[in-house]
Design a protein around this motif. Sequence first.
Motif, short mmCIF file in Angstrom:
data_model
loop_
_atom_site.label_atom_id
_atom_site.label_comp_id
_atom_site.label_asym_id
_atom_site.label_seq_id
_atom_site.Cartn_x
_atom_site.Cartn_y
_atom_site.Cartn_z
N ASN A 119 3.23 3.94 -0.17
CA ASN A 119 2.03 4.89 0.14
C ASN A 119 1.27 5.16 -1.26
O ASN A 119 1.82 6.15 -1.80
CB ASN A 119 2.68 6.06 0.78
CG ASN A 119 1.54 6.93 1.44
OD1 ASN A 119 0.51 7.04 1.20
ND2 ASN A 119 2.09 7.21 2.75
N GLY A 120 0.30 4.40 -1.48
CA GLY A 120 -0.34 4.76 -2.86
C GLY A 120 -1.25 6.35 -2.85
O GLY A 120 -1.12 6.74 -3.84
N GLU A 121 -1.58 6.67 -1.70
CA GLU A 121 -1.90 8.10 -1.71
C GLU A 121 -1.20 9.12 -1.92
O GLU A 121 -1.28 9.96 -2.60
CB GLU A 121 -2.96 8.17 -0.40
CG GLU A 121 -3.88 9.48 -0.16
CD GLU A 121 -4.49 9.62 1.20
OE1 GLU A 121 -5.24 10.76 0.99
OE2 GLU A 121 -4.44 8.73 1.69
N HIS A 151 4.40 -3.59 -3.58
CA HIS A 151 3.42 -2.52 -3.44
C HIS A 151 2.57 -2.27 -4.43
O HIS A 151 2.65 -1.86 -5.32
CB HIS A 151 4.00 -1.42 -2.96
CG HIS A 151 4.96 -1.53 -1.73
ND1 HIS A 151 4.57 -2.12 -0.72
CD2 HIS A 151 6.20 -0.84 -1.44
CE1 HIS A 151 5.47 -1.92 0.28
NE2 HIS A 151 6.42 -1.15 -0.25
N ALA A 152 1.55 -3.30 -4.54
CA ALA A 152 0.63 -3.44 -5.96
C ALA A 152 -0.11 -2.36 -5.99
O ALA A 152 -0.54 -1.54 -7.16
CB ALA A 152 -0.23 -4.67 -5.86
N ALA A 153 -0.66 -1.54 -4.88
CA ALA A 153 -1.61 -0.33 -4.88
C ALA A 153 -0.74 0.92 -5.42
O ALA A 153 -1.38 1.52 -6.27
CB ALA A 153 -2.10 -0.18 -3.53
N ALA A 154 0.51 1.04 -5.01
CA ALA A 154 1.45 2.23 -5.38
C ALA A 154 1.61 1.90 -6.96
O ALA A 154 1.67 2.89 -7.78
CB ALA A 154 2.43 2.14 -4.59
N LEU A 155 2.08 0.66 -7.12
CA LEU A 155 2.40 0.34 -8.42
C LEU A 155 1.01 0.64 -9.69
O LEU A 155 1.24 1.13 -10.66
CB LEU A 155 2.75 -1.06 -8.74
CG LEU A 155 3.37 -1.56 -10.33
CD1 LEU A 155 4.44 -0.79 -10.58
CD2 LEU A 155 3.55 -3.00 -10.27
N GLN A 156 -0.17 0.29 -8.91
CA GLN A 156 -1.18 0.59 -9.81
C GLN A 156 -1.57 2.10 -10.23
O GLN A 156 -1.99 2.46 -11.16
CB GLN A 156 -2.53 -0.06 -8.93
CG GLN A 156 -3.96 0.09 -9.87
CD GLN A 156 -4.03 -0.50 -11.14
OE1 GLN A 156 -3.86 -1.88 -11.02
NE2 GLN A 156 -4.29 0.23 -12.31
#
Length: 851
Positions: A119-121, A151-156
Amino acid sequence: MSFQKASHESPVGGLLFLQSLAADRKVSPFKKPAGPVVEDASSHGYKLLDFALKCDLTGVEKELAAASLEDVNYIGTRLLKVRTWEVVLNAQGPVRVAYDYTEYKTDSTPLFAAAHLGNGEMVEKLVAAGADANARVFRGYPSTAAAQEGHAAALQVLISKGKLSVEAIEEALLEAALHNRPDALKLLLDCHVARDPTLQQALVQASSRGHLEIVQHLIEAGIDVNCSRRILVQCAQPPLHLNATCTPLIAAVVSCQKPIVDALLLAGASLSPRASLGAWAWDQSEAEELKVGAGLGEPYGAAWAAVEFCRGPLGGEILEALMRHADVSEEIAGRTLLYHAVLCGNAPAVSILLQLGASPEQSIPSSSKKQSFQPIYLAARLGDLAILNTLLAGGCDLNCRNDSDKTPAMTAAENGQMAALGALIVSGADLGLVDGSKRSLLTIADESGHGESVRETVRGALIAGRYLSSDPTVFHPLLFAATEGDVYLIRKLLKLDAGDVVVPPEKLAKGPGEERDPTDGAHVADSDSHSPTSTLQTADSPSTHRTPFPPTAQAPLTPQDCPPVEIEARDSDGNTALILCAQRGHLGAFEVLLRAGASLGALNAHGDTALTSAERNGSLAEAADVILEALRDGAVAVTSSSPGFFPLHFASTWQDERAMAAVLKASPAHVDELDNEGLTPVMICAQQGFVEGVRLLLEAGAHAEKRGPRGLTALQLAREQGPKVSAAVEKALFDHLARKLVLTGAPVLKHTREGRGKPHEKVPCMRNGVFYWGEKGGRKLGDVVAELGGGPVLRKNRPKESSGLLARTFSVEARAGRTVYFTASSQDEAEMWVHGINMVAQEAAQGGKSG
């Protein structure tokens, strides 16, 4: 296809590696977790963690509004569904990694939970609220969880706003490599903070697991493709489970990862770096291999690893790819790649190396540079049929010699490798060779304890008609069969149909080895088949008996390649097959050979015949029965004799009238033949008192008047035996000689005028009962009777005659009254004249034949 799994419970593959890095820097990569030991369900931190695990962003925002920094970094124990992996080993293909999810009760922070769930947000809000991205729980950093799950977005978000430490980035990078998360890896590489040891570890691990995209990203990042790191190296066949230091190329080779090998080679990976993976060591001073255990052998490069660990079609492709960058003649401690392939039992690798120019004749030297042996010897000793056939197909000399002058076939026999021995024999291995100690293949087999098995293997080749022997004195198929007493094999070799030789069933069980299954020959390939399940069925064996044989890649011998079997072939001692059977008491085989034309008169180097050999082992009577039966059946060639056997004399000695009659019928010329002692058959019968034999021989035209070595006739020899033995024989001989004397005539002195005149020589005889002593009329008498001694008239008219002369004198008187007188050369002759005249006259009077 069976698989072998290597399970790993901990998903944090880089943990130990990072700990080692931290130990080197003397600092800890981990922050001690903050928070209460006992969880308070009413606290904002507790609730914040629960909302994060439920991905409830609204709940997280609500709790963040009232939470302290301590609450934001709260550590609680919860159930997490974590991605795990296990390595699946495949004996014929590449190692692969199987992934699954398992629930673990473990420590977690709200940020770790949000990163884990991707969950990136939520990650961004937690970081903004002060969540520590470098706080490490049991299962790693939040970046570790994001990388594991991909989870690339969360990692970013963590990378851009979390101010990740080097340790957090390196651990996440290792996990991305382990779990094959190329997008996550790329994000971490773009940080440019990971150190070379970590990057190299990731490259070696990914190469081992076949993660092509990971490897490509790392290569693009400029990681040294020839680096070496310590990893767990695994293989199903041969079994390997070893922590070893190796390069990415070697790791990929052992795991049979062909795309990785290609990528690394394209990137300039070298085959020179070596790793200690092999289980074989090489004693160069003794020129022999030693099984020392995985990882304890000499270090070697990628090509050698491919030879040992890459199997199946894919393994062959990997070896071919590597050999485009390697030297096929490369050596390690005197061993070549070809030798290593033979030692490791990798037949496809052997084939590839031969195609690439490896010499099958290159010897393996010892430290003294003395030529030791060629690869075919190792294949023969190990009994690897597939490799042996591959070497043979590659043009290997199957009769080459090692430094002990042994051939590969001798090596296979010495080590009990029957399948290999069978393949070598049917491919043309010379059974007529000896080693440096003058030992034949069979002798070597006996000394090594494998004699029985080797003989069964050789027997199978002989039954198939596929063998080669350059020296029949060393090995001859018929002599081999005779030594074994193998009736079936003898008949097979001599190409005898079932009706050609009739052997009584009871004879077949009188010798060792004569009751075996006719098709019980093993390990020899059928000439019309090259498949591993090929079979051979012999012409005379029951249809239900079929023996499996291994294939042979080299063009096998055919029966047409084998020379005709000579029935009188001899071994180094001059023994024929018949003599060998007699020596060992193989009566069934003895009879088959005898009836097939084997000579009973052949002499070996010691002057023994089949008969004297049988006498030595106590089976003369049994052998004589076989010979006499064959003579009676007319199954023995008797047209000529030899110094070692006289058929008529033999039958006479054993007093077999039927056998004598059969010999005389087949060859009447034997009737007066002299044996080695100068005796005729009738003399032998006379000595033994065998009256039926004497009569048979006399009727066949035997000359009873012949004299033996002491100058004695058959009659005289009979008289030497005494009346109990010779009475009937003496009468038969005396009657025959007397009749023959009277009917054919002999010179005697005739007395004229009843003894008053001078005696002169005459040749009297009888014809049709009439006694003649001249051609002129009146010189004959009919109805006569003879008397020994001359009578009173002659003694009166010749008073000066001695008693000896009178004893040689006989008279012939006609019943009409006329008497004539004769003097023979001896008293025995005079007695014979008297007996013959009276016998012939009596026969004439009775109407019988009188000459």
